[in-house]
Design a protein around this motif. Structure first.
Motif, short mmCIF file in Angstrom:
data_model
loop_
_atom_site.label_atom_id
_atom_site.label_comp_id
_atom_site.label_asym_id
_atom_site.label_seq_id
_atom_site.Cartn_x
_atom_site.Cartn_y
_atom_site.Cartn_z
N VAL A 12 -15.93 -4.89 -0.49
CA VAL A 12 -15.06 -5.98 -0.93
C VAL A 12 -14.47 -5.71 -2.31
O VAL A 12 -13.53 -6.38 -2.72
CB VAL A 12 -15.80 -7.33 -0.93
CG1 VAL A 12 -16.21 -7.72 0.47
CG2 VAL A 12 -16.99 -7.30 -1.86
N ASP A 13 -15.00 -4.73 -3.02
CA ASP A 13 -14.50 -4.40 -4.35
C ASP A 13 -13.49 -3.26 -4.34
O ASP A 13 -13.00 -2.87 -5.40
CB ASP A 13 -15.67 -4.06 -5.28
CG ASP A 13 -16.54 -5.27 -5.56
OD1 ASP A 13 -16.00 -6.39 -5.64
OD2 ASP A 13 -17.77 -5.10 -5.69
N VAL A 14 -13.16 -2.73 -3.18
CA VAL A 14 -12.13 -1.71 -3.05
C VAL A 14 -11.03 -2.29 -2.17
O VAL A 14 -11.25 -2.60 -1.00
CB VAL A 14 -12.67 -0.40 -2.44
CG1 VAL A 14 -11.55 0.61 -2.25
CG2 VAL A 14 -13.77 0.18 -3.32
N ILE A 15 -9.85 -2.47 -2.76
CA ILE A 15 -8.73 -3.10 -2.08
C ILE A 15 -7.62 -2.08 -1.90
O ILE A 15 -7.14 -1.50 -2.88
CB ILE A 15 -8.21 -4.32 -2.88
CG1 ILE A 15 -9.31 -5.37 -3.01
CG2 ILE A 15 -6.99 -4.93 -2.22
CD1 ILE A 15 -10.05 -5.33 -4.28
N GLU A 16 -7.24 -1.83 -0.66
CA GLU A 16 -6.15 -0.90 -0.38
C GLU A 16 -4.88 -1.69 -0.12
O GLU A 16 -4.88 -2.64 0.67
CB GLU A 16 -6.47 -0.02 0.83
CG GLU A 16 -5.44 1.04 1.07
CD GLU A 16 -5.83 2.03 2.15
OE1 GLU A 16 -5.02 2.92 2.41
OE2 GLU A 16 -6.93 1.91 2.72
N ILE A 17 -3.82 -1.31 -0.79
CA ILE A 17 -2.55 -2.02 -0.70
C ILE A 17 -1.50 -1.07 -0.14
O ILE A 17 -1.33 0.04 -0.63
CB ILE A 17 -2.10 -2.49 -2.10
CG1 ILE A 17 -3.17 -3.37 -2.72
CG2 ILE A 17 -0.76 -3.21 -2.02
CD1 ILE A 17 -3.02 -3.52 -4.21
N ASP A 18 -0.80 -1.52 0.88
CA ASP A 18 0.31 -0.75 1.42
C ASP A 18 1.52 -1.06 0.54
O ASP A 18 2.17 -2.09 0.69
CB ASP A 18 0.57 -1.14 2.87
CG ASP A 18 1.73 -0.37 3.48
OD1 ASP A 18 2.29 0.50 2.80
OD2 ASP A 18 2.06 -0.65 4.64
N LYS A 63 -13.52 -3.35 -9.76
CA LYS A 63 -12.69 -3.47 -8.57
C LYS A 63 -11.75 -2.28 -8.60
O LYS A 63 -11.27 -1.87 -9.66
CB LYS A 63 -11.85 -4.75 -8.60
CG LYS A 63 -12.61 -5.98 -8.20
CD LYS A 63 -11.65 -7.12 -8.06
CE LYS A 63 -12.38 -8.35 -7.63
NZ LYS A 63 -11.45 -9.47 -7.41
N VAL A 64 -11.48 -1.73 -7.43
CA VAL A 64 -10.59 -0.59 -7.32
C VAL A 64 -9.43 -0.98 -6.40
O VAL A 64 -9.65 -1.47 -5.29
CB VAL A 64 -11.33 0.64 -6.74
CG1 VAL A 64 -10.37 1.81 -6.54
CG2 VAL A 64 -12.49 1.02 -7.62
N TYR A 65 -8.22 -0.77 -6.88
CA TYR A 65 -7.03 -1.03 -6.09
C TYR A 65 -6.39 0.32 -5.75
O TYR A 65 -6.06 1.10 -6.64
CB TYR A 65 -6.03 -1.90 -6.85
CG TYR A 65 -6.51 -3.30 -7.03
CD1 TYR A 65 -6.20 -4.28 -6.10
CD2 TYR A 65 -7.32 -3.66 -8.10
CE1 TYR A 65 -6.64 -5.59 -6.24
CE2 TYR A 65 -7.77 -4.95 -8.25
CZ TYR A 65 -7.44 -5.91 -7.32
OH TYR A 65 -7.89 -7.19 -7.47
N ILE A 66 -6.23 0.58 -4.46
CA ILE A 66 -5.63 1.82 -3.99
C ILE A 66 -4.23 1.50 -3.48
O ILE A 66 -4.07 0.68 -2.57
CB ILE A 66 -6.46 2.46 -2.86
CG1 ILE A 66 -7.87 2.75 -3.36
CG2 ILE A 66 -5.78 3.71 -2.33
CD1 ILE A 66 -8.83 3.15 -2.28
N LEU A 67 -3.22 2.11 -4.09
CA LEU A 67 -1.85 1.93 -3.65
C LEU A 67 -1.51 3.02 -2.65
O LEU A 67 -1.33 4.18 -3.00
CB LEU A 67 -0.88 2.00 -4.83
CG LEU A 67 -0.98 0.87 -5.84
CD1 LEU A 67 -0.05 1.12 -7.00
CD2 LEU A 67 -0.68 -0.46 -5.18
N ASP A 68 -1.44 2.63 -1.40
CA ASP A 68 -1.11 3.56 -0.33
C ASP A 68 0.40 3.56 -0.12
O ASP A 68 1.08 2.60 -0.46
CB ASP A 68 -1.82 3.12 0.95
CG ASP A 68 -1.76 4.14 2.05
OD1 ASP A 68 -1.50 5.32 1.75
OD2 ASP A 68 -1.95 3.77 3.21
#
Length: 79
Positions: free
Chosen positions: A20-26, A53-58
């Protein structure tokens, strides 16, 4: 920074895509004001378990540079 151990609960959840602390964003499709406001609202809260928290911009390749720029500009300006 140390390397992930791969065996603790946090590492296994991240690897499985269940953290829940890793959020992947398209970034190619989630660049509107409403999506950015939702992200900013979620960012206000502390991580559920992990240290950060980690946000990954895909989909943020050079082909999508304008879209990524719009996403980042909206993130700065959305209230």
């Amino acid at each position: 920074m140390s390397e992930p151990c791969g065996i603790c609960e946090s590492c296994t959840e991240i690897r499985a895509g269940n953290s829940v602390d890793v959020i992947e964003i398209d970034a190619a499709t989630n660049r509107g004001i409403d999506e950015i406001r939702e992200l900013r609202e979620g960012a206000r809260y502390r991580p559920a378990r992990d240290r950060f928290k980690v946000y990954i911009l895909d989909e943020s390749s050079s082909d999508h540079r304008c879209r990524l720029h719009a996403l980042l500009e909206n993130a700065r300006g959305a209230a």
